[in-house]
Design an enzyme around this catalytic site. Structure first.
Site, mmCIF file in Angstrom:
data_model
loop_
_atom_site.group_PDB
_atom_site.id
_atom_site.type_symbol
_atom_site.label_atom_id
_atom_site.label_comp_id
_atom_site.label_asym_id
_atom_site.label_seq_id
_atom_site.Cartn_x
_atom_site.Cartn_y
_atom_site.Cartn_z
ATOM 1 N N ASP A 39 0.865 -1.292 0.287
ATOM 2 C CA ASP A 39 0.100 0.187 -0.048
ATOM 3 C C ASP A 39 1.125 1.320 -0.156
ATOM 4 O O ASP A 39 2.293 1.032 0.210
ATOM 5 C CB ASP A 39 -0.819 -0.186 1.287
ATOM 6 N N LEU A 40 0.467 2.325 -0.499
ATOM 7 C CA LEU A 40 1.336 3.552 -0.472
ATOM 8 C C LEU A 40 1.214 4.508 0.975
ATOM 9 O O LEU A 40 1.987 4.639 1.833
ATOM 10 C CB LEU A 40 1.038 4.343 -1.730
ATOM 11 N N ASP A 41 -0.045 5.177 0.833
ATOM 12 C CA ASP A 41 -0.289 6.033 1.819
ATOM 13 C C ASP A 41 -0.430 5.449 3.318
ATOM 14 O O ASP A 41 -1.077 4.671 3.563
ATOM 15 C CB ASP A 41 -1.422 6.571 1.838
ATOM 16 N N THR A 43 1.420 10.314 4.039
ATOM 17 C CA THR A 43 0.653 11.529 3.257
ATOM 18 C C THR A 43 -0.740 11.801 3.969
ATOM 19 O O THR A 43 -1.337 12.586 3.837
ATOM 20 C CB THR A 43 0.078 11.016 1.878
ATOM 21 N N LYS A 63 -8.481 6.608 6.189
ATOM 22 C CA LYS A 63 -7.287 5.843 5.788
ATOM 23 C C LYS A 63 -7.712 4.678 4.923
ATOM 24 O O LYS A 63 -8.610 4.027 5.098
ATOM 25 C CB LYS A 63 -6.514 5.256 6.871
ATOM 26 N N SER A 99 -2.531 0.702 -4.139
ATOM 27 C CA SER A 99 -3.008 1.738 -3.785
ATOM 28 C C SER A 99 -4.374 2.446 -4.193
ATOM 29 O O SER A 99 -4.671 1.936 -5.272
ATOM 30 C CB SER A 99 -2.065 2.945 -3.562
ATOM 31 N N ALA A 100 -4.960 2.732 -2.965
ATOM 32 C CA ALA A 100 -6.366 3.594 -3.603
ATOM 33 C C ALA A 100 -6.192 4.889 -4.096
ATOM 34 O O ALA A 100 -6.998 5.414 -4.910
ATOM 35 C CB ALA A 100 -7.217 3.560 -2.384
ATOM 36 N N LYS A 109 -10.924 -0.715 -1.893
ATOM 37 C CA LYS A 109 -10.851 -1.651 -0.588
ATOM 38 C C LYS A 109 -11.886 -1.386 0.484
ATOM 39 O O LYS A 109 -12.749 -0.118 0.521
ATOM 40 C CB LYS A 109 -9.539 -0.920 0.132
ATOM 41 N N GLU A 157 0.027 -3.373 4.572
ATOM 42 C CA GLU A 157 -1.335 -2.233 4.661
ATOM 43 C C GLU A 157 -1.184 -1.709 6.046
ATOM 44 O O GLU A 157 -1.198 -2.290 7.069
ATOM 45 C CB GLU A 157 -2.617 -3.187 4.629
ATOM 46 N N ASP A 158 -1.714 -0.419 6.153
ATOM 47 C CA ASP A 158 -1.854 0.300 7.348
ATOM 48 C C ASP A 158 -3.595 0.499 7.586
ATOM 49 O O ASP A 158 -3.818 0.989 8.845
ATOM 50 C CB ASP A 158 -1.149 1.672 7.285
#
Ligand code: B16
Ligand code: MG
Length: 218
Positions: A9-11, A17, A45, A114-115, A145, A169-170
């Site tokens: 995942d990114l953020d 971010t 998130k 990522s979303a 997601k 994933e966060d």
């Protein structure tokens, strides 16, 4: 050598971010007379841009026209991109680089999942785009997601079966998406919040090379 698909995942996983999303959403909420809190931001998130605005409007008991909705989304993104433009490698979260480098050295396929529709811009800002064999983000999928679509598309892009993929994933929705995709879910953050994940670490500094080796070989 064994090959697994490693999906990031990114953020909240590679970069933080969420703080920039918060500033941009806060400004938008204020313009509508809505008091938007950090606790509410937590609930956004992993949630898509459209769903995020829907939630903020619901929290503030506001109804707006479709045209205004579209305009607000565009304004929010312009504001957010202003913050993103200032990002550089220093914003990569601790030990993410080490983990990526280790997986690359072990010739493991790596994808983003990522979303965010701004994922490619952010990866360019922090100079990480070339570390990924595939990039799947909010521009490539239609279901948000916890739907597993984003991770299934990533697995497909890596030519790795979903059962052989590992997701970092966060967000709760992201962990649920990884589980629904039949992948190993690794939560990055609070074990209480991410209790549905197969493993949880506070951050990448807690993820040892030995653990990564086990994921590759098992
Ligand atoms: P954008 P991730 C998600 O990214 C964020 O966690 C979420 O807060 C944001 O609303 C969503 O991306 C959409 O982002 O407005 O840039 O398209 O965690 O899935 O990498
Ligand atoms: Mg995230």
């Amino acid at each position: 050598m064994n090959k697994k698909g490693f999906i990031f995942d990114l953020d909240g996983v590679i970069v933080d971010t969420a703080k920039y999303h918060f500033l941009a959403w806060k400004k938008l909420a204020k313009s509508l007379g809505i008091n938007f809190t950090e606790e509410e931001n937590e609930q956004l998130k992993g949630v898509s841009r459209i769903k995020s605005l829907e939630k903020i409007l619901a929290w503030g008991n506001k109804t707006i026209s479709q045209d205004e909705f579209t305009a607000l989304m565009a304004n929010k993104n312009t504001e957010y991109l202003g913050y993103i433009a200032e990002m550089d490698e220093n914003e990569i979260l601790p030990d993410v680089q080490r983990v990526l480098d280790m997986l690359i050295a072990k010739k493991q396929p790596i994808s983003l999942g990522s979303a965010s529709k701004n994922a490619r811009t952010i990866l360019d800002r922090v100079n990480l785009r070339s570390h990924f064999n595939a990039i799947v983000d909010g521009n490539d999928v239609s279901k948000a997601k916890p739907d597993p679509e984003v991770f299934l598309v990533a697995a497909n892009a890596l030519s790795i079966k979903p059962e052989a993929c590992i997701v970092f994933e966060d967000s709760v929705a992201g962990v649920q998406a990884a589980n629904a995709a039949n992948m190993v879910s690794i939560g990055i953050g609070s074990a209480t919040i991410l209790h549905e994940a197969n493993f949880v670490f506070n951050d990448f500094t807690e993820i040892s090379d030995e653990f990564l080796n086990t994921l590759i070989t098992n």
